[in-house]
Motif scaffolding. Sequence first.
Motif, mmCIF file in Angstrom:
data_model
loop_
_atom_site.group_PDB
_atom_site.id
_atom_site.type_symbol
_atom_site.label_atom_id
_atom_site.label_comp_id
_atom_site.label_asym_id
_atom_site.label_seq_id
_atom_site.Cartn_x
_atom_site.Cartn_y
_atom_site.Cartn_z
ATOM 1 N N LEU A 1 0.770 -1.127 0.036
ATOM 2 C CA LEU A 1 0.121 0.185 0.197
ATOM 3 C C LEU A 1 0.872 1.133 0.088
ATOM 4 O O LEU A 1 0.616 2.295 -0.592
ATOM 5 C CB LEU A 1 -0.763 0.098 1.335
ATOM 6 C CG LEU A 1 -2.188 -0.430 1.013
ATOM 7 C CD1 LEU A 1 -2.932 -0.880 2.663
ATOM 8 C CD2 LEU A 1 -3.234 -0.019 -0.165
ATOM 9 N N ALA A 2 1.756 1.249 0.804
ATOM 10 C CA ALA A 2 2.774 2.314 0.998
ATOM 11 C C ALA A 2 3.405 2.736 -0.479
ATOM 12 O O ALA A 2 3.666 3.749 -0.957
ATOM 13 C CB ALA A 2 3.808 2.119 2.155
ATOM 14 N N THR A 3 3.992 1.543 -1.192
ATOM 15 C CA THR A 3 4.549 1.745 -2.327
ATOM 16 C C THR A 3 3.499 2.159 -3.568
ATOM 17 O O THR A 3 3.906 3.168 -4.219
ATOM 18 C CB THR A 3 5.073 0.352 -2.819
ATOM 19 O OG1 THR A 3 6.140 -0.018 -1.778
ATOM 20 C CG2 THR A 3 5.823 0.443 -4.240
ATOM 21 N N ASP A 4 2.357 1.824 -3.340
ATOM 22 C CA ASP A 4 1.315 2.224 -4.341
ATOM 23 C C ASP A 4 0.882 3.978 -4.142
ATOM 24 O O ASP A 4 0.792 4.419 -4.914
ATOM 25 C CB ASP A 4 -0.087 1.352 -4.127
ATOM 26 C CG ASP A 4 0.090 0.099 -4.617
ATOM 27 O OD1 ASP A 4 1.064 -0.271 -5.330
ATOM 28 O OD2 ASP A 4 -0.880 -0.773 -4.496
ATOM 29 N N VAL A 5 1.023 4.304 -2.625
ATOM 30 C CA VAL A 5 0.625 5.659 -2.517
ATOM 31 C C VAL A 5 2.006 6.645 -3.048
ATOM 32 O O VAL A 5 1.655 7.556 -3.803
ATOM 33 C CB VAL A 5 0.560 6.002 -0.988
ATOM 34 C CG1 VAL A 5 0.775 7.425 -0.580
ATOM 35 C CG2 VAL A 5 -0.605 5.375 -0.418
ATOM 36 N N LEU A 6 3.048 5.821 -2.878
ATOM 37 C CA LEU A 6 4.118 6.937 -3.361
ATOM 38 C C LEU A 6 4.276 6.879 -4.712
ATOM 39 O O LEU A 6 4.574 7.868 -5.265
ATOM 40 C CB LEU A 6 5.442 6.240 -2.727
ATOM 41 C CG LEU A 6 5.849 6.307 -1.337
ATOM 42 C CD1 LEU A 6 6.970 5.217 -0.927
ATOM 43 C CD2 LEU A 6 5.742 7.513 -0.705
ATOM 44 N N GLU A 7 3.951 5.724 -5.509
ATOM 45 C CA GLU A 7 3.900 5.903 -6.788
ATOM 46 C C GLU A 7 2.839 6.530 -7.355
ATOM 47 O O GLU A 7 2.902 7.425 -8.570
ATOM 48 C CB GLU A 7 3.883 4.337 -7.258
ATOM 49 C CG GLU A 7 4.879 3.575 -7.396
ATOM 50 C CD GLU A 7 5.025 2.289 -7.849
ATOM 51 O OE1 GLU A 7 3.791 1.684 -8.062
ATOM 52 O OE2 GLU A 7 6.021 1.296 -7.719
ATOM 53 N N SER A 8 1.659 6.602 -6.947
ATOM 54 C CA SER A 8 0.581 7.457 -7.202
ATOM 55 C C SER A 8 0.966 8.973 -7.097
ATOM 56 O O SER A 8 0.651 9.841 -8.065
ATOM 57 C CB SER A 8 -0.712 7.034 -6.564
ATOM 58 O OG SER A 8 -1.792 8.056 -6.833
ATOM 59 N N ALA A 9 1.663 9.103 -6.030
ATOM 60 C CA ALA A 9 1.861 10.766 -5.683
ATOM 61 C C ALA A 9 2.883 11.166 -6.780
ATOM 62 O O ALA A 9 2.735 12.335 -7.136
ATOM 63 C CB ALA A 9 2.420 10.647 -4.148
ATOM 64 N N ARG A 10 3.700 10.412 -6.952
ATOM 65 C CA ARG A 10 4.796 10.615 -7.906
ATOM 66 C C ARG A 10 4.257 10.826 -9.461
ATOM 67 O O ARG A 10 4.533 12.064 -10.134
ATOM 68 C CB ARG A 10 5.905 9.524 -8.175
ATOM 69 C CG ARG A 10 6.810 9.551 -7.144
ATOM 70 C CD ARG A 10 8.190 8.577 -7.353
ATOM 71 N NE ARG A 10 8.936 8.282 -6.178
ATOM 72 C CZ ARG A 10 8.697 7.330 -5.294
ATOM 73 N NH1 ARG A 10 7.962 6.144 -5.547
ATOM 74 N NH2 ARG A 10 9.459 7.220 -4.115
ATOM 75 N N ARG A 11 3.249 10.008 -9.784
ATOM 76 C CA ARG A 11 2.686 10.076 -11.007
ATOM 77 C C ARG A 11 1.911 11.328 -10.959
ATOM 78 O O ARG A 11 1.695 12.258 -12.077
ATOM 79 C CB ARG A 11 1.560 8.970 -11.385
ATOM 80 C CG ARG A 11 2.294 8.011 -12.018
ATOM 81 C CD ARG A 11 1.417 6.764 -12.357
ATOM 82 N NE ARG A 11 0.453 6.462 -11.659
ATOM 83 C CZ ARG A 11 0.257 5.303 -10.523
ATOM 84 N NH1 ARG A 11 1.494 4.684 -10.582
ATOM 85 N NH2 ARG A 11 -0.658 5.189 -9.671
ATOM 86 N N ALA A 12 1.371 11.818 -9.823
ATOM 87 C CA ALA A 12 0.419 13.189 -9.813
ATOM 88 C C ALA A 12 1.300 14.355 -9.676
ATOM 89 O O ALA A 12 0.684 15.475 -9.790
ATOM 90 C CB ALA A 12 -0.749 12.879 -8.864
ATOM 91 N N GLY A 13 2.307 14.182 -9.481
ATOM 92 C CA GLY A 13 3.222 15.371 -9.053
ATOM 93 C C GLY A 13 2.970 16.043 -7.705
ATOM 94 O O GLY A 13 3.029 17.178 -7.409
ATOM 95 N N LYS A 14 2.438 15.177 -6.799
ATOM 96 C CA LYS A 14 2.210 15.468 -5.328
ATOM 97 C C LYS A 14 3.041 15.060 -4.125
ATOM 98 O O LYS A 14 3.683 14.166 -4.472
ATOM 99 C CB LYS A 14 0.662 15.046 -5.025
ATOM 100 C CG LYS A 14 -0.308 15.470 -6.093
ATOM 101 C CD LYS A 14 -0.696 16.862 -6.135
ATOM 102 C CE LYS A 14 -1.772 17.038 -7.028
ATOM 103 N NZ LYS A 14 -1.964 18.583 -7.353
ATOM 104 N N THR A 15 3.061 15.974 -3.426
ATOM 105 C CA THR A 15 3.919 15.521 -1.945
ATOM 106 C C THR A 15 2.683 15.062 -0.986
ATOM 107 O O THR A 15 1.422 15.844 -1.077
ATOM 108 C CB THR A 15 4.876 16.784 -1.654
ATOM 109 O OG1 THR A 15 4.042 17.839 -1.308
ATOM 110 C CG2 THR A 15 5.677 16.919 -2.562
ATOM 111 N N VAL A 16 3.140 14.234 -0.086
ATOM 112 C CA VAL A 16 2.270 13.983 0.932
ATOM 113 C C VAL A 16 2.713 14.409 2.438
ATOM 114 O O VAL A 16 4.078 14.194 2.554
ATOM 115 C CB VAL A 16 1.802 12.444 0.667
ATOM 116 C CG1 VAL A 16 1.270 12.226 -0.533
ATOM 117 C CG2 VAL A 16 2.926 11.505 0.837
ATOM 118 N N GLY A 17 1.906 14.328 3.243
ATOM 119 C CA GLY A 17 2.230 14.433 4.738
ATOM 120 C C GLY A 17 1.140 13.857 5.779
ATOM 121 O O GLY A 17 0.185 13.371 5.056
ATOM 122 N N THR A 18 1.535 13.513 6.803
ATOM 123 C CA THR A 18 0.401 12.982 7.715
ATOM 124 C C THR A 18 0.306 13.667 9.114
ATOM 125 O O THR A 18 1.392 14.301 9.523
ATOM 126 C CB THR A 18 0.963 11.452 8.228
ATOM 127 O OG1 THR A 18 2.294 11.384 8.978
ATOM 128 C CG2 THR A 18 1.271 10.640 6.830
#
Length: 169
Positions: free
Chosen positions: A17-34
């Motif tokens: 799941l974490a890998t999928d989140v990171l890949e999706s964020a990269r594709r979207a050009g987005k950064t994430v936080g928690t």
Amino acid sequence: MVDKDIELPSQDDLRALATDVLESARRAGKTVGTAESCTGGLVSGTLTAIAGSSDVVMGSVVSYACSVKHRVLGVSQETLDTVGAVSQECACQMAEGARRVLASDAAVAVTGIAGPGGAVPGKPVGTVWFACSIGSDTVSERHVFSGDRDAVRAKTVATALELLLRSLG
């Protein structure tokens, strides 16, 4: 609002799941936080366990105490006094506050009762509120998970990652 339980995720499930989140964020050009309360940083820890995550993950605010939710994330004192830390309002304000203080494009927040104590009327052990803020939208959901403290926390991590993944599109 969702009140469903989920299966206990394995470490491999969480890593995927974490890998999928990171890949999706990269594709979207987005950064994430928690912004995390009941998980104590486990969502961020799961993301940052993946090599190369630093290009996407801006950081995390572990706001276990209400004073930190208020002072750092900007959760209103009124929210904390009236509906409490385990609420939709608090989760949404945590996610929005995390985006602001971390300067991230998206943020997921979790706040709940992992147990074994802490239950209050209407909020049994296992109650967790989630919120994800991205763009002009903040979405939230509630789950009530079964199991011991470790199970509730692991299920919370999985659900937070799934919500972040859905929000990233």
